[in-house]
Design a protein around this motif. Structure first.
Motif, PDB file in Angstrom:
ATOM      1  N   THR A  49       0.817  -1.221   0.000  1.00 18.00           N
ATOM      2  CA  THR A  49       0.000   0.000   0.000  1.00 18.00           C
ATOM      3  C   THR A  49       0.844   1.261   0.000  1.00 18.00           C
ATOM      4  N   THR A  50       2.160   1.130   0.039  1.00 19.81           N
ATOM      5  CA  THR A  50       3.038   2.296   0.185  1.00 19.81           C
ATOM      6  C   THR A  50       3.772   2.679  -1.093  1.00 19.81           C
ATOM      7  N   LEU A  51       3.375   2.113  -2.226  1.00 27.64           N
ATOM      8  CA  LEU A  51       4.093   2.367  -3.473  1.00 27.64           C
ATOM      9  C   LEU A  51       3.418   3.445  -4.317  1.00 27.64           C
ATOM     10  N   THR A  52       4.245   4.148  -5.085  1.00 19.35           N
ATOM     11  CA  THR A  52       3.757   5.132  -6.045  1.00 19.35           C
ATOM     12  C   THR A  52       4.249   4.720  -7.421  1.00 19.35           C
ATOM     13  N   ASP A  95     -13.926  -0.830 -16.953  1.00 19.72           N
ATOM     14  CA  ASP A  95     -12.975  -0.114 -16.095  1.00 19.72           C
ATOM     15  C   ASP A  95     -12.219   0.977 -16.845  1.00 19.72           C
ATOM     16  N   LEU A  96     -12.522   1.173 -18.116  1.00 24.14           N
ATOM     17  CA  LEU A  96     -11.856   2.194 -18.911  1.00 24.14           C
ATOM     18  C   LEU A  96     -11.923   3.545 -18.199  1.00 24.14           C
ATOM     19  N   GLY A  97     -10.767   4.189 -18.053  1.00 24.04           N
ATOM     20  CA  GLY A  97     -10.689   5.484 -17.389  1.00 24.04           C
ATOM     21  C   GLY A  97     -10.609   5.422 -15.880  1.00 24.04           C
ATOM     22  N   LYS A  98     -10.736   4.229 -15.321  1.00 21.79           N
ATOM     23  CA  LYS A  98     -10.683   4.059 -13.864  1.00 21.79           C
ATOM     24  C   LYS A  98      -9.285   3.604 -13.446  1.00 21.79           C
ATOM     25  N   ASN A  99      -9.009   3.684 -12.156  1.00 21.29           N
ATOM     26  CA  ASN A  99      -7.736   3.204 -11.629  1.00 21.29           C
ATOM     27  C   ASN A  99      -7.661   1.688 -11.666  1.00 21.29           C
ATOM     28  N   CYS A 100      -6.446   1.181 -11.866  1.00 22.07           N
ATOM     29  CA  CYS A 100      -6.159  -0.225 -11.630  1.00 22.07           C
ATOM     30  C   CYS A 100      -5.006  -0.267 -10.634  1.00 22.07           C
ATOM     31  N   TYR A 101      -4.640  -1.456 -10.167  1.00 24.94           N
ATOM     32  CA  TYR A 101      -3.763  -1.564  -9.008  1.00 24.94           C
ATOM     33  C   TYR A 101      -2.584  -2.492  -9.261  1.00 24.94           C
ATOM     34  N   ILE A 102      -1.452  -2.185  -8.645  1.00 19.65           N
ATOM     35  CA  ILE A 102      -0.214  -2.942  -8.797  1.00 19.65           C
ATOM     36  C   ILE A 102      -0.300  -4.265  -8.043  1.00 19.65           C
ATOM     37  N   VAL A 103       0.022  -5.354  -8.754  1.00 23.49           N
ATOM     38  CA  VAL A 103       0.111  -6.676  -8.132  1.00 23.49           C
ATOM     39  C   VAL A 103       1.579  -7.067  -7.989  1.00 23.49           C
ATOM     40  N   ASP A 104       2.326  -6.949  -9.100  1.00 26.73           N
ATOM     41  CA  ASP A 104       3.762  -7.231  -9.087  1.00 26.73           C
ATOM     42  C   ASP A 104       4.423  -6.405 -10.183  1.00 26.73           C
ATOM     43  N   ASP A 105       5.645  -6.765 -10.579  1.00 23.39           N
ATOM     44  CA  ASP A 105       6.386  -5.937 -11.529  1.00 23.39           C
ATOM     45  C   ASP A 105       5.966  -6.112 -12.981  1.00 23.39           C
ATOM     46  N   GLY A 114      -8.589  -5.547  -1.226  1.00 22.67           N
ATOM     47  CA  GLY A 114      -8.901  -5.407   0.200  1.00 22.67           C
ATOM     48  C   GLY A 114      -7.944  -4.444   0.872  1.00 22.67           C
ATOM     49  N   SER A 115      -7.617  -3.361   0.178  1.00 15.81           N
ATOM     50  CA  SER A 115      -6.698  -2.319   0.669  1.00 15.81           C
ATOM     51  C   SER A 115      -5.283  -2.844   0.869  1.00 15.81           C
ATOM     52  N   THR A 116      -4.833  -3.735  -0.047  1.00  9.28           N
ATOM     53  CA  THR A 116      -3.461  -4.255   0.029  1.00  9.28           C
ATOM     54  C   THR A 116      -2.595  -3.807  -1.142  1.00  9.28           C
ATOM     55  N   ARG A 117      -3.194  -3.128  -2.150  1.00 11.41           N
ATOM     56  CA  ARG A 117      -2.459  -2.756  -3.362  1.00 11.41           C
ATOM     57  C   ARG A 117      -2.469  -1.247  -3.580  1.00 11.41           C
ATOM     58  N   SER A 118      -1.387  -0.770  -4.199  1.00 14.47           N
ATOM     59  CA  SER A 118      -1.260   0.643  -4.558  1.00 14.47           C
ATOM     60  C   SER A 118      -1.790   0.876  -5.973  1.00 14.47           C
ATOM     61  N   VAL A 119      -2.188   2.093  -6.270  1.00 14.70           N
ATOM     62  CA  VAL A 119      -2.708   2.466  -7.582  1.00 14.70           C
ATOM     63  C   VAL A 119      -1.589   2.406  -8.621  1.00 14.70           C
ATOM     64  N   ALA A 120      -1.889   1.772  -9.764  1.00 19.04           N
ATOM     65  CA  ALA A 120      -0.949   1.751 -10.886  1.00 19.04           C
ATOM     66  C   ALA A 120      -1.196   2.942 -11.799  1.00 19.04           C
ATOM     67  N   GLY A 121      -2.447   3.245 -12.077  1.00 16.58           N
ATOM     68  CA  GLY A 121      -2.782   4.341 -12.970  1.00 16.58           C
ATOM     69  C   GLY A 121      -4.140   4.122 -13.594  1.00 16.58           C
ATOM     70  N   LYS A 122      -4.424   4.901 -14.640  1.00 18.52           N
ATOM     71  CA  LYS A 122      -5.713   4.846 -15.321  1.00 18.52           C
ATOM     72  C   LYS A 122      -5.686   3.817 -16.444  1.00 18.52           C
ATOM     73  N   VAL A 123      -6.753   3.070 -16.556  1.00 23.06           N
ATOM     74  CA  VAL A 123      -6.911   2.080 -17.621  1.00 23.06           C
ATOM     75  C   VAL A 123      -7.241   2.817 -18.920  1.00 23.06           C
ATOM     76  N   LEU A 124      -6.399   2.614 -19.946  1.00 26.80           N
ATOM     77  CA  LEU A 124      -6.638   3.226 -21.256  1.00 26.80           C
ATOM     78  C   LEU A 124      -7.164   2.227 -22.272  1.00 26.80           C
ATOM     79  N   GLY A 125      -7.022   0.946 -21.968  1.00 22.70           N
ATOM     80  CA  GLY A 125      -7.505  -0.084 -22.870  1.00 22.70           C
ATOM     81  C   GLY A 125      -7.342  -1.450 -22.259  1.00 22.70           C
ATOM     82  N   VAL A 126      -8.208  -2.366 -22.659  1.00 24.48           N
ATOM     83  CA  VAL A 126      -8.144  -3.748 -22.188  1.00 24.48           C
ATOM     84  C   VAL A 126      -8.127  -4.639 -23.419  1.00 24.48           C
ATOM     85  N   GLU A 127      -7.109  -5.484 -23.515  1.00 26.98           N
ATOM     86  CA  GLU A 127      -6.976  -6.428 -24.619  1.00 26.98           C
ATOM     87  C   GLU A 127      -6.819  -7.824 -24.049  1.00 26.98           C
TER      88      GLU A 127
END
Length: 134
Positions: A49-52, A95-105, A114-127
Motif C-alpha cells: 500500500t506504500t508504493l507510487t 474499467d476504462l478510465g478508472k484506476n487499476c492496481y499494482i500486483v507485481d512488476d 482489500g486495501s493491500t495494493r497501490s494504484v498503478a494508474g488509469k486504464v486506457l484499454g483492455v486487450e
C-alpha cells in the motif's frame, strides 16, 4: 523570495525518461513496472500500500548488494504501458478510465485487493493479452 518582477531563466528537465535511485537489495528487470517506495527509492512493483507508480524500467538495475541509491534505473514515464491482467481480479472494458492496481512488476488488477495494493494508474484499454495503463 517574492514574486517575479522581471524575466526569469527557469531551468527545464525532461520528465519522460528519468534516473531514479534504486532501493537497497532491489533488482529491477528491464521492462518491469517500477514504483517508488515510501522512502522514494525505485523498487519493482509489488503488492503493497506504500508504493507510487512511476513507469517502466528501460534497463535492468541490480542493486541486490547495494545500499539505497547506490545505483539508478532509467524509468520511462508519461506513456501507456501494457501490463498483464490478474486472472483472479480482471480489469474489464467497463474499467476504462478508472484506476487499476499494482500486483507485481508486470501485473495489474481491477481492485485494491482489500486495501493491500497501490494504484498503478488509469486504464486506457483492455486487450486479451493485457491492460494499457497510463
Amino acid at each position: 523570495m517574492s514574486a517575479l518582477a522581471a524575466d526569469r531563466n527557469t531551468p527545464l528537465k525532461d520528465g519522460e525518461l528519468i534516473a531514479v535511485p534504486v532501493a537497497a537489495a532491489a533488482k529491477i528487470f528491464a521492462g518491469a513496472l517500477v514504483a517508488a517506495s515510501a522512502t522514494g527509492f525505485a523498487t519493482p512493483g509489488a503488492t503493497a500500500t506504500t508504493l507510487t507508480y512511476l513507469g517502466r524500467a528501460e534497463a535492468m538495475a541490480d542493486n541486490t548488494a547495494g545500499a539505497n541509491g547506490a545505483i539508478s534505473v532509467q524509468v520511462r514515464r508519461k506513456k501507456a504501458f501494457k501490463w498483464a491482467n490478474l486472472g483472479a481480479d480482471l480489469v474489464v472494458q467497463a474499467d476504462l478510465g478508472k484506476n487499476c492496481y499494482i500486483v507485481d512488476d508486470q501485473t495489474v488488477a481491477k481492485t485494491n485487493g482489500g486495501s493491500t495494493r497501490s494504484v498503478a494508474g488509469k486504464v486506457l484499454g483492455v486487450e486479451s493479452d493485457g491492460v494499457w495503463v497510463e
